[in-house]
Design a protein around this motif. Structure first.
Motif, PDB file in Angstrom:
ATOM      1  N   LYS A  86      19.062  69.831  26.081  1.00 15.20           N
ATOM      2  CA  LYS A  86      18.273  70.202  27.261  1.00 15.20           C
ATOM      3  C   LYS A  86      19.071  69.978  28.543  1.00 15.20           C
ATOM      4  CE  LYS A  86      14.920  67.320  26.398  1.00 15.20           C
ATOM      5  NZ  LYS A  86      15.576  66.693  25.240  1.00 15.20           N
ATOM      6  N   SER A  87      19.708  68.815  28.661  1.00 12.15           N
ATOM      7  CA  SER A  87      20.498  68.513  29.855  1.00 12.15           C
ATOM      8  C   SER A  87      21.662  69.477  29.996  1.00 12.15           C
ATOM      9  CB  SER A  87      21.019  67.071  29.807  1.00 12.15           C
ATOM     10  OG  SER A  87      19.959  66.139  29.756  1.00 12.15           O
ATOM     11  N   THR A  88      22.260  69.874  28.878  1.00  8.60           N
ATOM     12  CA  THR A  88      23.388  70.802  28.910  1.00  8.60           C
ATOM     13  C   THR A  88      22.982  72.139  29.504  1.00  8.60           C
ATOM     14  OG1 THR A  88      24.419  69.746  26.999  1.00  8.60           O
ATOM     15  CG2 THR A  88      25.102  71.992  27.498  1.00  8.60           C
ATOM     16  N   VAL A  89      21.791  72.619  29.150  1.00 10.79           N
ATOM     17  CA  VAL A  89      21.308  73.893  29.693  1.00 10.79           C
ATOM     18  C   VAL A  89      21.174  73.797  31.212  1.00 10.79           C
ATOM     19  CG1 VAL A  89      19.386  75.515  29.722  1.00 10.79           C
ATOM     20  CG2 VAL A  89      20.138  74.525  27.556  1.00 10.79           C
ATOM     21  N   LEU A  90      20.592  72.704  31.694  1.00  8.27           N
ATOM     22  CA  LEU A  90      20.441  72.528  33.139  1.00  8.27           C
ATOM     23  C   LEU A  90      21.799  72.395  33.814  1.00  8.27           C
ATOM     24  CD1 LEU A  90      17.448  69.995  33.285  1.00  8.27           C
ATOM     25  CD2 LEU A  90      17.378  72.484  33.295  1.00  8.27           C
ATOM     26  N   GLU A  91      22.686  71.631  33.204  1.00  9.60           N
ATOM     27  CA  GLU A  91      24.000  71.405  33.803  1.00  9.60           C
ATOM     28  C   GLU A  91      24.815  72.691  33.855  1.00  9.60           C
ATOM     29  OE1 GLU A  91      25.395  68.346  31.264  1.00  9.60           O
ATOM     30  OE2 GLU A  91      24.238  66.763  32.266  1.00  9.60           O
ATOM     31  N   ALA A  92      24.608  73.581  32.902  1.00 11.96           N
ATOM     32  CA  ALA A  92      25.344  74.842  32.900  1.00 11.96           C
ATOM     33  C   ALA A  92      25.049  75.656  34.150  1.00 11.96           C
ATOM     34  CB  ALA A  92      24.984  75.659  31.654  1.00 11.96           C
ATOM     35  N   LEU A  93      23.802  75.639  34.586  1.00 12.98           N
ATOM     36  CA  LEU A  93      23.422  76.376  35.787  1.00 12.98           C
ATOM     37  C   LEU A  93      24.157  75.832  37.009  1.00 12.98           C
ATOM     38  CD1 LEU A  93      21.554  78.607  36.866  1.00 12.98           C
ATOM     39  CD2 LEU A  93      19.754  76.880  37.122  1.00 12.98           C
ATOM     40  N   TYR A  94      24.282  74.514  37.094  1.00 14.01           N
ATOM     41  CA  TYR A  94      24.952  73.914  38.241  1.00 14.01           C
ATOM     42  C   TYR A  94      26.468  73.939  38.104  1.00 14.01           C
ATOM     43  CZ  TYR A  94      20.540  72.809  40.232  1.00 14.01           C
ATOM     44  OH  TYR A  94      19.301  72.944  40.798  1.00 14.01           O
ATOM     45  N   TRP A  95      26.954  74.045  36.878  1.00 15.53           N
ATOM     46  CA  TRP A  95      28.387  74.236  36.686  1.00 15.53           C
ATOM     47  C   TRP A  95      28.795  75.587  37.267  1.00 15.53           C
ATOM     48  CZ3 TRP A  95      31.234  70.237  35.215  1.00 15.53           C
ATOM     49  CH2 TRP A  95      32.572  70.441  34.871  1.00 15.53           C
ATOM     50  N   MET A  96      27.960  76.595  37.015  1.00 14.38           N
ATOM     51  CA  MET A  96      28.206  77.917  37.596  1.00 14.38           C
ATOM     52  C   MET A  96      28.186  77.844  39.118  1.00 14.38           C
ATOM     53  SD  MET A  96      26.087  81.464  36.991  1.00 14.38           S
ATOM     54  CE  MET A  96      26.826  83.040  37.454  1.00 14.38           C
ATOM     55  N   ARG A  97      27.219  77.136  39.654  1.00 10.33           N
ATOM     56  CA  ARG A  97      27.124  76.973  41.111  1.00 10.33           C
ATOM     57  C   ARG A  97      28.398  76.348  41.666  1.00 10.33           C
ATOM     58  NH1 ARG A  97      25.245  72.592  44.565  1.00 10.33           N
ATOM     59  NH2 ARG A  97      24.097  73.374  46.375  1.00 10.33           N
ATOM     60  N   HIS A  98      28.908  75.321  40.997  1.00 10.80           N
ATOM     61  CA  HIS A  98      30.124  74.647  41.448  1.00 10.80           C
ATOM     62  C   HIS A  98      31.300  75.620  41.491  1.00 10.80           C
ATOM     63  CE1 HIS A  98      33.565  71.998  41.610  1.00 10.80           C
ATOM     64  NE2 HIS A  98      33.880  72.255  40.349  1.00 10.80           N
ATOM     65  N   MET A  99      31.447  76.447  40.470  1.00  9.28           N
ATOM     66  CA  MET A  99      32.539  77.414  40.423  1.00  9.28           C
ATOM     67  C   MET A  99      32.452  78.390  41.597  1.00  9.28           C
ATOM     68  SD  MET A  99      34.364  77.095  37.428  1.00  9.28           S
ATOM     69  CE  MET A  99      34.188  76.602  35.714  1.00  9.28           C
ATOM     70  N   VAL A 100      31.254  78.917  41.838  1.00 11.94           N
ATOM     71  CA  VAL A 100      31.074  79.898  42.904  1.00 11.94           C
ATOM     72  C   VAL A 100      31.339  79.267  44.267  1.00 11.94           C
ATOM     73  CG1 VAL A 100      29.379  81.368  44.075  1.00 11.94           C
ATOM     74  CG2 VAL A 100      29.476  81.318  41.575  1.00 11.94           C
ATOM     75  N   ARG A 101      30.824  78.095  44.485  1.00  8.00           N
ATOM     76  CA  ARG A 101      30.960  77.462  45.802  1.00  8.00           C
ATOM     77  C   ARG A 101      32.374  76.998  46.108  1.00  8.00           C
ATOM     78  NH1 ARG A 101      26.331  73.729  48.043  1.00  8.00           N
ATOM     79  NH2 ARG A 101      28.225  72.904  48.903  1.00  8.00           N
ATOM     80  N   ASP A 102      33.097  76.523  45.105  1.00  6.01           N
ATOM     81  CA  ASP A 102      34.317  75.767  45.392  1.00  6.01           C
ATOM     82  C   ASP A 102      35.619  76.388  44.935  1.00  6.01           C
ATOM     83  OD1 ASP A 102      32.650  73.812  46.479  1.00  6.01           O
ATOM     84  OD2 ASP A 102      32.459  72.765  44.568  1.00  6.01           O
ATOM     85  N   SER A 103      35.603  77.422  44.098  1.00  2.27           N
ATOM     86  CA  SER A 103      36.863  77.879  43.496  1.00  2.27           C
ATOM     87  C   SER A 103      37.862  78.383  44.530  1.00  2.27           C
ATOM     88  CB  SER A 103      36.589  78.959  42.447  1.00  2.27           C
ATOM     89  OG  SER A 103      36.063  80.134  43.037  1.00  2.27           O
ATOM     90  N   PRO A 233      20.237  71.416  45.467  1.00  2.00           N
ATOM     91  CA  PRO A 233      21.438  70.614  45.694  1.00  2.00           C
ATOM     92  C   PRO A 233      22.028  70.000  44.446  1.00  2.00           C
ATOM     93  CG  PRO A 233      19.498  69.353  46.252  1.00  2.00           C
ATOM     94  CD  PRO A 233      19.014  70.730  45.868  1.00  2.00           C
ATOM     95  N   GLY A 234      21.352  70.073  43.323  1.00  5.91           N
ATOM     96  CA  GLY A 234      21.869  69.463  42.104  1.00  5.91           C
ATOM     97  C   GLY A 234      20.736  69.078  41.175  1.00  5.91           C
ATOM     98  N   ILE A 235      21.070  68.692  39.972  1.00  7.82           N
ATOM     99  CA  ILE A 235      20.057  68.337  38.992  1.00  7.82           C
ATOM    100  C   ILE A 235      19.380  67.032  39.389  1.00  7.82           C
ATOM    101  CG2 ILE A 235      19.634  67.767  36.574  1.00  7.82           C
ATOM    102  CD1 ILE A 235      22.053  69.431  35.871  1.00  7.82           C
ATOM    103  N   ALA A 236      18.071  67.062  39.458  1.00 12.59           N
ATOM    104  CA  ALA A 236      17.321  65.853  39.794  1.00 12.59           C
ATOM    105  C   ALA A 236      17.100  65.036  38.537  1.00 12.59           C
ATOM    106  CB  ALA A 236      15.988  66.221  40.443  1.00 12.59           C
ATOM    107  N   GLY A 237      18.096  64.289  38.129  1.00 10.38           N
ATOM    108  CA  GLY A 237      18.002  63.438  36.954  1.00 10.38           C
ATOM    109  C   GLY A 237      18.413  62.019  37.290  1.00 10.38           C
ATOM    110  N   ALA A 238      18.339  61.150  36.311  1.00  9.64           N
ATOM    111  CA  ALA A 238      18.603  59.736  36.553  1.00  9.64           C
ATOM    112  C   ALA A 238      20.026  59.490  37.040  1.00  9.64           C
ATOM    113  CB  ALA A 238      18.340  58.942  35.277  1.00  9.64           C
ATOM    114  N   ASP A 239      20.987  60.293  36.569  1.00 11.90           N
ATOM    115  CA  ASP A 239      22.384  60.038  36.898  1.00 11.90           C
ATOM    116  C   ASP A 239      22.686  60.207  38.378  1.00 11.90           C
ATOM    117  OD1 ASP A 239      22.861  59.465  34.299  1.00 11.90           O
ATOM    118  OD2 ASP A 239      23.791  61.386  33.796  1.00 11.90           O
TER     119      ASP A 239
END
Length: 469
Positions: A86-103, A233-239
């Motif tokens: 489940k966390s991997t699915v959410l993180e994948a969305l923000y991984w894409m965001r990171h690539m678009v914003r910062d590459s 702004p990012g995944i709202a999780g414990a980390d």
């Protein structure tokens, strides 16, 4: 919908939180329609998550107005066993965001930070791929890319105007990068503006969309802006709770409307909280000597980074009141885990509702009572508290959300529930509940816990009996 606090004196309207959110609103209508990912961590084959309503004779279990038009759902819940992905699915969305914003800002010659499927051989050359389908104003866009460690091998953007008589998808650009690092971008006449300089400046290890945004290329800025500001702004999780606490604190300190919106959430939760200590409280000041000390400790590269670390770790003080006595500020460590989590979640929730953005929450029930989780979900389900079409994507183990909530009414519709399974080969699979075609009267909570839909742990009895079989 969250009720008003007993001592609240904010202006009244049909939905009080909406009154406050509308004062800090920043966005028009945008929606996430679909997201696809392949070859990312425990995801090998392409998995596609749809935010579209089921239709086709599907009768809603919810008596709520949909805040997102065009048959797009404002809420999507992921259920699955621990370590199911489940966390991997959410993180994948923000991984894409990171690539678009910062590459485009990476140093030339940098490797692309890919994280391919865990169990493939090291020499496997399958690219990691991502794609989103989004609605922005009067158009839908389909944007995606593929990446290997040394280059983005492909990138594409298509547009479908929704105000046209015939809705036809048209190609705006396609990009390819060969093994020797030669990048070609085929931009069509539908992509208005001078593009040649941007095409020439696009490196093998950066995205064309990112480079175009750096050059302020107007035709692509709306799509880039969705990744920058509409995909939370990012995944709202414990980390990342410290970052979410900072986000909530800055919202409180930034405007009176923001403060009152957060305070209303805390008041409604029946936590005994009656306010938030003023921002200029001495306990909130950053000690200058401490900043200099950690700067000189070679942990941080400079004072700005050290000060940012201190700012990220500042904690608010919440005001508690009993028996009409003067409010007493509590130290952060004296607050319960549930109170801390609600405060950390309040800022992202209020800002998502105000901007009409996507908020992803990992394990939304973390330390919070089911009734409180229900209230947060309902904020996104109602057009009154969610007038700008914000979307909530969350993972959870809270099965009470699957049923009629002990007679209080349904919280989730059937097409808002998805399951995450991991096969014996370690591969994640996304399955919508609608694939099982449950009846409207089905007891989904009981059926899920019985294993009818998978996505539950398969426990060995030998674990509890203290012996192996």
């Amino acid at each position: 919908m969250l009720p008003s606090g007993p001592d609240d004196t904010a202006p009244r309207c049909k939905v009080d939180l909406f009154c406050l959110v509308s004062q800090i609103a920043t966005g028009g209508l945008s929606m996430l329609i679909a997201f696809s990912v392949a070859n990312f961590r425990a995801i090998r084959e392409e998995q596609r998550m749809l935010f579209t309503r089921a239709g086709g004779g599907h009768r809603s279990r919810l008596d709520l107005d949909a805040p997102t038009p065009g048959g797009v759902t404002p809420v999507l819940a992921l259920y699955g066993a621990n370590a199911s992905g489940k966390s991997t699915v959410l993180e994948a969305l923000y991984w894409m965001r990171h690539m678009v914003r910062d590459s485009a800002r990476w140093e030339a010659g940098s490797s692309v930070p890919i994280q391919p499927f865990h169990f493939d051989e090291p020499d496997d050359e399958r690219p990691m791929s991502f794609e989103v389908q989004i609605r922005l104003g009067d158009s839908e866009y389909r944007y995606g890319f593929e990446a290997l460690a040394d280059r983005f091998t492909a990138e594409w953007l298509y547009q479908t105007p929704l105000d046209a008589t015939r809705k036809v998808e048209r190609r705006l650009f396609e990009r390819r990068t060969s093994e020797d690092g030669v990048t070609t971008v085929d931009a069509t006449s539908y992509l208005k503006g001078r593009k040649s300089a941007i095409i020439d400046a696009t490196r093998a290890d950066s995205l064309f969309l990112s480079r175009a945004a750096q050059e302020n290329f107007a035709a692509l800025l709306p799509v880039y802006a969705w990744f920058r500001s509409r995909l939370g702004p990012g995944i709202a999780g414990a980390d990342n709770q410290p970052l979410r606490i900072r986000q909530t604190r800055e919202l409180v300190e930034g405007s009176e409307a923001g403060r009152r919106a957060v305070e209303r959430l805390l008041l409604a939760a029946d936590l005994g909280i009656r306010g938030i200590a003023e921002a200029d409280d001495p306990a909130h000041e950053v000690p200058e000597g401490f900043v200099q000390m950690i700067t000189s400790a070679d942990v941080f590269s400079g004072e700005a980074q050290a000060r940012d670390f201190v700012e990220n770790n500042r904690r608010p003080r919440l005001l508690h009141q009993v028996d009409g006595r003067p409010p007493v500020p509590f130290a952060w460590d004296d607050e319960s885990a549930g109170t801390q989590e609600l405060f950390a979640l309040a800022g992202p929730v209020v800002e998502a509702l105000a901007a009409g953005s996507v908020l992803a929450v990992d394990e939304i029930e973390s330390s919070m009572h089911p009734l409180l989780v229900r209230a947060v979900v309902e904020l996104f389900q109602s057009v009154e508290s969610n007038p700008y079409g914000a979307q909530l994507l969350f993972s959870t183990h809270d099965t009470t959300l699957l049923g009629d909530f002990a007679g209080l009414g349904y919280v989730l519709d059937r097409d808002q529930i998805w399951f995450v399974e991991k096969s014996r080969h370690g591969q994640i699979e996304l399955i919508p509940l609608t694939d099982y075609k449950p009846r409207g009267s089905s007891d989904l909570e009981r059926q899920y816990l019985q294993g009818r839909y998978g996505a539950v742990p398969l426990l060995s009895t030998s674990l509890f009996e203290g012996r192996e079989r």
